[in-house]
Scaffold this motif. Sequence first.
Motif, PDB file in Angstrom:
ATOM      1  N   THR A  55       0.821  -1.202   0.000  1.00  0.00           N
ATOM      2  CA  THR A  55       0.000   0.000   0.000  1.00  0.00           C
ATOM      3  C   THR A  55       0.859   1.258   0.000  1.00  0.00           C
ATOM      4  OG1 THR A  55      -1.760  -1.161   1.166  1.00  0.00           O
ATOM      5  CG2 THR A  55      -1.804   1.231   1.272  1.00  0.00           C
ATOM      6  N   GLN A  56       1.891   1.278   0.830  1.00  0.00           N
ATOM      7  CA  GLN A  56       2.776   2.437   0.871  1.00  0.00           C
ATOM      8  C   GLN A  56       3.515   2.612  -0.457  1.00  0.00           C
ATOM      9  OE1 GLN A  56       2.740   4.695   3.192  1.00  0.00           O
ATOM     10  NE2 GLN A  56       1.282   3.506   4.375  1.00  0.00           N
ATOM     11  N   ARG A  59       1.138   4.134  -2.965  1.00  0.00           N
ATOM     12  CA  ARG A  59       0.942   5.556  -2.691  1.00  0.00           C
ATOM     13  C   ARG A  59       2.133   6.379  -3.188  1.00  0.00           C
ATOM     14  NH1 ARG A  59      -1.459   5.226   3.459  1.00  0.00           N
ATOM     15  NH2 ARG A  59      -3.511   4.453   2.873  1.00  0.00           N
TER      16      ARG A  59
END
Length: 84
Positions: A55-56, A59
Amino acid sequence: MDTRLSHVESVYTDKLDEEFDSFPTSQSADIVKMRYGRLRSVAGRIQTVVGDMETQGERFQALLSWRDPRATFLSVIFFLFAAV
């Protein structure tokens, strides 16, 4: 090997039994279920950590891949100055 640094005394006996168990197992079904539950627990935690890292990463990639390259460049410069 320096035996004073060995962690043999800190290992639980059921983990040693698991290491030296034959295949197919000679243990009871309850012990096998306990081992499988422990394995599922560890795998679940690993999957959660990998999902958070993914997820990071997504992003971060979204910050660097705008449609307008000039806006991407300006935002990267802005974030660099903001970090400093």
